[in-house]
Design a protein around this motif. Structure first.
Motif, PDB file in Angstrom:
ATOM      1  N   PHE A  34     -13.836  -0.675  -3.740  1.00 15.84           N
ATOM      2  CA  PHE A  34     -13.838  -0.987  -2.312  1.00 15.84           C
ATOM      3  C   PHE A  34     -12.870  -0.063  -1.566  1.00 15.84           C
ATOM      4  O   PHE A  34     -13.174   0.435  -0.477  1.00 15.84           O
ATOM      5  N   GLY A  35     -11.705   0.190  -2.157  1.00 18.64           N
ATOM      6  CA  GLY A  35     -10.746   1.115  -1.552  1.00 18.64           C
ATOM      7  C   GLY A  35     -11.278   2.526  -1.489  1.00 18.64           C
ATOM      8  O   GLY A  35     -11.088   3.244  -0.481  1.00 18.64           O
TER       9      GLY A  35
ATOM     10  N   SER B 232     -12.000   4.827   1.918  1.00 16.14           N
ATOM     11  CA  SER B 232     -11.403   6.147   2.119  1.00 16.14           C
ATOM     12  C   SER B 232     -12.459   7.232   2.243  1.00 16.14           C
ATOM     13  O   SER B 232     -12.230   8.255   2.888  1.00 16.14           O
ATOM     14  N   ALA B 233     -13.626   7.019   1.648  1.00 16.31           N
ATOM     15  CA  ALA B 233     -14.698   8.014   1.723  1.00 16.31           C
ATOM     16  C   ALA B 233     -15.247   8.151   3.133  1.00 16.31           C
ATOM     17  O   ALA B 233     -15.797   9.196   3.493  1.00 16.31           O
ATOM     18  N   GLY B 234     -15.132   7.103   3.941  1.00 22.85           N
ATOM     19  CA  GLY B 234     -15.559   7.192   5.330  1.00 22.85           C
ATOM     20  C   GLY B 234     -17.053   7.183   5.545  1.00 22.85           C
ATOM     21  O   GLY B 234     -17.531   7.598   6.596  1.00 22.85           O
TER      22      GLY B 234
ATOM     23  N   ARG C  16     -10.048   1.086   8.265  1.00 21.49           N
ATOM     24  CA  ARG C  16      -9.355   0.613   7.060  1.00 21.49           C
ATOM     25  C   ARG C  16      -8.940  -0.846   7.218  1.00 21.49           C
ATOM     26  O   ARG C  16      -9.067  -1.644   6.284  1.00 21.49           O
ATOM     27  N   GLU C  17      -8.462  -1.189   8.405  1.00 21.14           N
ATOM     28  CA  GLU C  17      -8.001  -2.558   8.628  1.00 21.14           C
ATOM     29  C   GLU C  17      -9.147  -3.557   8.488  1.00 21.14           C
ATOM     30  O   GLU C  17      -8.952  -4.688   8.043  1.00 21.14           O
ATOM     31  N   SER C  18     -10.360  -3.140   8.828  1.00 16.65           N
ATOM     32  CA  SER C  18     -11.514  -4.031   8.686  1.00 16.65           C
ATOM     33  C   SER C  18     -11.768  -4.367   7.219  1.00 16.65           C
ATOM     34  O   SER C  18     -12.106  -5.508   6.878  1.00 16.65           O
ATOM     35  N   TYR C  19     -11.625  -3.383   6.371  1.00 19.15           N
ATOM     36  CA  TYR C  19     -11.774  -3.628   4.935  1.00 19.15           C
ATOM     37  C   TYR C  19     -10.705  -4.606   4.447  1.00 19.15           C
ATOM     38  O   TYR C  19     -10.987  -5.535   3.682  1.00 19.15           O
ATOM     39  N   LEU C  20      -9.476  -4.375   4.883  1.00 19.15           N
ATOM     40  CA  LEU C  20      -8.376  -5.230   4.448  1.00 19.15           C
ATOM     41  C   LEU C  20      -8.571  -6.673   4.912  1.00 19.15           C
ATOM     42  O   LEU C  20      -8.238  -7.618   4.194  1.00 19.15           O
TER      43      LEU C  20
ATOM     44  N   LEU D 227      -5.516  -6.446  -2.791  1.00 15.86           N
ATOM     45  CA  LEU D 227      -4.985  -5.607  -1.723  1.00 15.86           C
ATOM     46  C   LEU D 227      -4.189  -4.437  -2.285  1.00 15.86           C
ATOM     47  O   LEU D 227      -4.317  -3.297  -1.815  1.00 15.86           O
ATOM     48  N   ARG D 228      -3.375  -4.709  -3.310  1.00 16.16           N
ATOM     49  CA  ARG D 228      -2.601  -3.626  -3.934  1.00 16.16           C
ATOM     50  C   ARG D 228      -3.521  -2.571  -4.523  1.00 16.16           C
ATOM     51  O   ARG D 228      -3.298  -1.360  -4.369  1.00 16.16           O
ATOM     52  N   THR D 229      -4.567  -3.028  -5.195  1.00 19.98           N
ATOM     53  CA  THR D 229      -5.504  -2.104  -5.829  1.00 19.98           C
ATOM     54  C   THR D 229      -6.279  -1.309  -4.783  1.00 19.98           C
ATOM     55  O   THR D 229      -6.501  -0.101  -4.923  1.00 19.98           O
ATOM     56  N   PHE D 230      -6.711  -1.991  -3.723  1.00 22.05           N
ATOM     57  CA  PHE D 230      -7.415  -1.308  -2.631  1.00 22.05           C
ATOM     58  C   PHE D 230      -6.564  -0.186  -2.054  1.00 22.05           C
ATOM     59  O   PHE D 230      -7.037   0.950  -1.883  1.00 22.05           O
ATOM     60  N   GLU D 231      -5.315  -0.486  -1.751  1.00 20.83           N
ATOM     61  CA  GLU D 231      -4.425   0.515  -1.155  1.00 20.83           C
ATOM     62  C   GLU D 231      -4.231   1.704  -2.095  1.00 20.83           C
ATOM     63  O   GLU D 231      -4.236   2.868  -1.651  1.00 20.83           O
TER      64      GLU D 231
END
Length: 521
Positions: free
Chosen positions: A177-178, A182-184, A190-194, A208-212
């Motif tokens: 998901f992260g 980032s691929a856009g 980014r905030e929407s994903y979070l 969340l840690r893994t996504f970041e």
């Protein structure tokens, strides 16, 4: 394994919204493919898009992964779009593969195309059942996948997503998901994903840690190629044995007595042998290896990078560290095994682990643990042996971490001090010495034949019935090699025999090669 690669060609925000954006996810059980699908659907719906997902499950672990398919787009002129239920080859915008070979399968299905597809894939391997049960090295070559990805995909994001997820206490879906964010390829922030991840409850912090971490990894590589993580060298692999000054002395001795090309393999072999038995057994390993190297040196091994010594360092260690009842019990009661299982199951604090294992010992294994003289006496009395076998040779379901069974296994595993006086060790030693004699006899006149005979030890592995079948193939192979050892192409025939034995579990292919040899020998 494929190098970590990130090549990005970011679209403008809102691009490809006049038709559905299509995303195919291939993931195996436990990798969170369903959760990832739900996240992407929720992400789209949070922005007023219409999103639809379907899934086609695989049959079983590694006969096929589950394919999840998502289509999403905003309504046009207030009308909801009609979305497809299945991916169409040549018409997929994003393919996300949770394992390297699944990326290859996606390419074969035509889901990845160079004009439109962004491929996000983890380059780790989860071995298929066929790869695991092959008599030899059945691991599929990932080279074809590596080459195909560079041609088939428009944009590729390839690195070890699984390792990154484990490092941050989550599962691979959060890392994927992260990487997607980032691929856009989706016109969302980014905030929407979070926000989608935060809406969840269980495991949200780890996700969340893994996504970041995944998001940042892709950004780091946006200008080109991310440097691959270098594999650990033999010297970097931590020894499973408690540090011992005597072991350090053996390592120093190894460095002095063996040539540079054989050092890495010999160090690994020494650790394996000492872990199996003790430091004295490690000294015996080096004694034998020193003798083999002397033969290698006198046979012109220097001109061949001491291939005979290198091969001996590997297969001698395997021969000396055979699987027996004591070894199996020892491995099952090690703290490291329990920790590994807990890690693979991603257990949370407070959860309890209980394992039930099927064990089916034969009287042969029990007899092998006995002192050599007593074991031979018992083996010479078939009626008594048969009576005992009927009582021992039964399948048992063992709860490894229950107190009675753990103590029983722990006691058996602690019998390693008696191992070198056992019948099994006597038999293994005699068989090992016969194999080494055949190799050293050959290497003086046909160097490559000596190396091939050493490599035949690949046929012997496993425990109980598996070991017996491998040993039978090994003996048949060496007997057939004796028939051709005077020929100039003896090494080629030895290799054909070994490869035939490795390919066919039934032994029919090996028998066919032996019959061919007998026809002209």
């Amino acid at each position: 394994m494929r190098d970590e690669t990130v090549r990005l060609a970011l679209p403008a925000a809102g691009e490809a919204t006049e038709r559905p954006i299509s995303i195919a996810i291939v993931a195996m059980g436990g990798q969170g493919g369903g959760v990832l699908t739900d996240w992407i659907v929720q992400l789209a719906e949070n922005h007023g898009w219409v999103a639809q997902s379907t899934s086609v499950p695989g049959v079983a672990q590694r006969t096929g992964a589950t394919i999840y398919y998502i289509e999403a787009m905003p309504p046009l002129d207030g009308r909801k779009p009609i979305l497809s239920l299945m991916p169409t080859p040549g018409d997929v915008d994003v393919v996300m593969a949770a394992e390297f070979m699944e990326a290859g399968r996606s390419i074969l299905r035509g889901l990845v195309t160079p004009d439109r597809t962004t491929l996000i894939a983890s380059n780790h391997r989860s071995f298929a059942i066929g790869e695991k049960i092959a008599p030899g090295n059945g691991i599929a070559d990932g080279g074809a996948v590596t080459g195909a990805i560079g041609i088939a995909a428009k944009t590729e994001i390839i690195f070890d997503l699984n390792a990154l997820a484990i490092e941050h206490g989550s599962v691979i879906s959060a890392a994927m998901f992260g990487a997607l964010a980032s691929a856009g390829v989706l016109p969302f922030s980014r905030e929407s994903y979070l926000d989608v991840i935060r809406a969840g409850e269980k495991g949200a912090k780890a996700s969340l840690r893994t996504f970041e971490a995944a998001f940042d990894r892709v950004k780091i590589g946006s200008a080109g190629i991310v440097a691959p993580t270098q594999p650990k060298q033999a010297d970097d692999i931590p020894s499973p044995v408690t540090p011992d000054p005597h072991l350090a002395g053996l390592v120093a001795r190894l460095t002095q007595e063996l040539p540079e090309p054989a050092l890495a393999m010999a160090r690994a072999g020494l650790r394996k042998v000492v872990d199996f038995q003790d430091v004295a057994y490690g000294a015996e390993y080096l004694d034998i290896l020193k003798t083999l190297h002397a033969t290698d040196r006198s046979s012109g091994g220097a001109a061949r990078a001491y291939a005979f010594t290198q091969t001996a360092a590997k297969y001698l260690a395997n021969a000396m560290a055979y699987d027996d009842v004591i070894r199996v019990a020892d491995l099952k009661t090690r703290a490291g095994r329990r920790a590994r299982i807990e890690s693979e199951l991603e257990m949370s604090p407070g959860q309890l682990l209980q394992t039930t294992e099927f064990m089916h010992p034969r009287m042969e294994e029990v007899m092998g643990m006995l002192p050599a003289g007593f074991g031979r006496w018992l083996g010479a009395r078939p009626r008594l042996f048969g009576w005992l076998d009927r009582r021992v040779n039964k399948g048992r379901r063992v709860r490894t971490y229950s107190l009675p069974w753990f103590l029983a296994l722990y006691v058996v595993g602690g019998l390693r001090g008696l191992r070198r006086r056992s019948l099994r060790h006597t038999v293994e030693t005699a068989h090992r010495d016969g194999w080494l004699k055949a190799a050293t006899d050959a290497v003086g006149t046909n160097y490559q034949l000596g190396v091939e005979i050493l490599q035949c030890r690949r046929l012997v592995k496993g425990y109980s019935d598996t070991h017996s079948r491998g040993l039978s193939k090994f003996d048949k192979t060496l007997a057939a090699i004796k028939l051709v050892e005077q020929r100039e192409d003896a090494a080629d025939w030895a290799r054909r025999l070994r490869e035939a034995a490795l390919k066919d579990a039934t032994g029919r292919e090996l028998d066919g090669v032996i019959q061919t040899i007998k026809s002209f020998a």
